[in-house]
Every structure is written in structure tokens, then in C-alpha cells.
Design a protein around this motif. Structure first.
Motif, short mmCIF file in Angstrom:
data_model
loop_
_atom_site.label_atom_id
_atom_site.label_comp_id
_atom_site.label_asym_id
_atom_site.label_seq_id
_atom_site.Cartn_x
_atom_site.Cartn_y
_atom_site.Cartn_z
N THR A 143 0.87 -1.18 0.00
CA THR A 143 0.00 0.00 0.00
C THR A 143 0.91 1.23 0.00
N TRP A 144 0.29 2.38 -0.01
CA TRP A 144 1.07 3.61 -0.05
C TRP A 144 0.19 4.77 0.40
N VAL A 145 0.84 5.80 0.92
CA VAL A 145 0.18 7.05 1.28
C VAL A 145 1.04 8.16 0.71
N LYS A 150 3.82 1.89 1.92
CA LYS A 150 3.35 1.38 3.21
C LYS A 150 3.02 -0.10 3.08
N ASN A 200 -4.13 9.16 -5.16
CA ASN A 200 -4.87 10.34 -4.74
C ASN A 200 -4.35 11.59 -5.42
#
Length: 274
Positions: A143-145, A150, A200
Motif C-alpha cells: 500500500t502507499w500514502v 506502506k 490520490n
């Protein structure tokens, strides 16, 4: 424990000098995708901005470094001296693309992304005496932010081959979409399915954290593969592998190219012990 497989039937041209040349060039290629990450990190900005273009290109350059490393190993093991070529002014660029016949319907470009086909091909040419992925171990991000990868999990190919295959397939899919300028169409199709591309950013792109996670995986696989080949020939692996600083959560200030860089969102990557 799996027994080491014999270095196979074709006479290998791979020498330690040639291996050193391959590793020097591979290090130079790895700098290209790390440069893009470094440039992306130079200034904190939000919203629609042109740096988003760097994200898919980062994956493309990481994929190219991985493909070229394996391609150069095959070439170094296959070319006689008269076809090996001369170094360019930079000391790089002596390698050609090996003329490789299709085997079982598999062309060369598929092999770097399919471990089960890659290993027999390299063993046959005397590049190594074992299955290449057997030594693969890496911290993988799922995952990633924003710009930070992440959801890190440590995986070893010997215990979890499917996870590595999935990561390689994803890197290959992004690579193909970017290389053929088909990424927007691929992304639109992905949004209608269960495929994991999402971001995003306010534009069509690969999320920066996603690009860095895939790049981190390929960086670790390149380094682990260098060590594996060196062990097969009893060469000093530490002399040829990628710089340890690039695997740190924060690159030491003593590094001349990326002092203080944080490529991986605070995670230190895995390096095999020699």
C-alpha cells in the motif's frame, strides 16, 4: 535443502571481469530511477503538478534496469571475445542485445518477469549453478500514502513464490503501459476491475508511493541476484553489489549523490549477507 544444480551444458563466457562490467553498468542504471525519486522529493507540493509524470517513468526505469541487468548477464556468458565489444568513453555501453531464440513460446522480454523461465535459461548458459530466485528475500510494499510506500512485509521466495510473482507482474504491467504510452487506457481498465492501481493525485498517474514500492522491490532483486551469481562462481560478492547506502531508511550524509535522501518512506530495505 535443495541441491545446487550443475552449471549447464553450454560453455559459459562469463568471467569475473565481465561480471564486474555488468555490475558497474547495472549500478549506473539503478541511479537513473533513484535520480527520478530524488528529483520528485526536492520540493513538497500538492495538487495537480507536473512531477506526477515522474512516477510512471520511475517504474519504467527500474524495470529497464532489471531487464538490462539480466540481459547483460546472458550476453556476458554468451559472447566470444571478438563480439564482446569495447567500453565507451564513460566505461559503459559495451553490451549488445543477445540474439535469443524463442523457446517454448517464450521470448526474452517475458523471462525477467517469470522466474520459472528465467532460471533455466541462465543456468543453461553457465551464469549460475542454482535457481536464481532461491536466494531472493525482500521487504515488499503493498500500500502507499502519498509518496511513502506502506504495508511492508518481509518475504522469501522459497516460502512465498507467488508474492514475488505478483509483484513482478505488477511492475511488468506498469512498465508495458508506460513504454507503449498505453498507461491511461490501462489505468481506466484497472479502475473497472479489481486491479490495485489507485492514487490520490489529481491526474492519471502511478501514485508516487506505489512507484517507489515497486522500485524498492526491483532494487532488492537486482542486489540479491548479483550476490547469487557471485556465490555460484565463488567471486567476492561485496565487491560488485549495489551501494548499501541506497537500502537505508535515510541515505547517510556521507553519500556523494543522495545525502539525506529518504527513498522508501522510512523503511530500510533488505540486503543479503555475504
Amino acid at each position: 535443502m535443495r541441491m545446487a544444480l550443475p552449471v549447464a551444458s553450454l560453455r559459459s563466457m562469463l568471467t569475473e571481469e565481465r561480471f564486474a562490467d555488468v555490475c558497474t553498468e547495472t549500478t549506473w542504471h539503478a541511479k537513473k530511477f533513484l535520480d527520478l525519486i530524488s528529483i520528485h522529493s526536492e520540493q513538497e507540493v500538492r495538487g495537480r503538478q507536473p512531477r506526477a509524470t515522474l512516477n510512471p517513468l520511475t517504474v519504467l526505469m527500474a524495470a529497464a534496469a532489471w531487464e538490462r541487468f539480466l540481459n547483460d548477464l546472458a550476453g556476458a556468458a554468451s559472447y566470444p571475445d571478438e563480439k564482446w565489444g569495447e567500453r565507451g568513453a564513460s566505461g559503459l555501453g559495451r553490451f549488445q542485445i543477445p540474439k535469443i531464440k524463442r523457446v517454448d513460446g517464450k521470448g526474452w522480454l517475458s523471462r525477467p518477469w517469470e522466474p520459472e523461465h528465467l532460471s533455466p535459461y541462465l543456468r543453461q548458459r553457465g551464469v549460475l549453478d542454482r535457481d536464481l530466485p532461491d536466494e531472493w528475500a525482500a521487504w515488499l510494499s503493498f500500500t502507499w500514502v502519498g509518496a511513502a510506500p506502506k504495508g511492508w512485509a518481509f518475504a522469501e521466495y522459497a516460502q512465498d513464490a507467488d508474492t514475488f510473482r505478483d509483484v513482478l507482474k505488477e511492475a511488468q504491467k506498469v512498465r508495458n503501459g508506460v513504454a507503449h504510452l498505453a498507461f491511461p487506457q490501462d489505468l481506466a481498465a484497472a479502475q473497472e476491475s479489481s486491479y490495485s492501481w489507485s492514487n490520490n493525485a489529481k491526474t492519471i498517474t502511478v501514485q508516487s508511493g506505489h512507484a517507489r514500492g515497486l522500485s524498492a522491490a526491483l532494487l532488492q532483486l537486482i542486489d540479491a541476484s548479483i550476490v547469487t551469481v557471485a556465490r555460484s562462481h565463488r567471486w567476492p560478492a561485496e565487491s560488485y553489489r549495489l551501494p548499501a547506502a541506497w537500502f537505508r531508511a535515510k541515505v547517510p550524509d556521507s553519500d556523494s549523490r543522495y545525502p539525506g535522501a529518504e527513498f522508501w518512506g522510512g523503511r530500510s530495505l533488505h540486503r543479503l549477507s555475504c
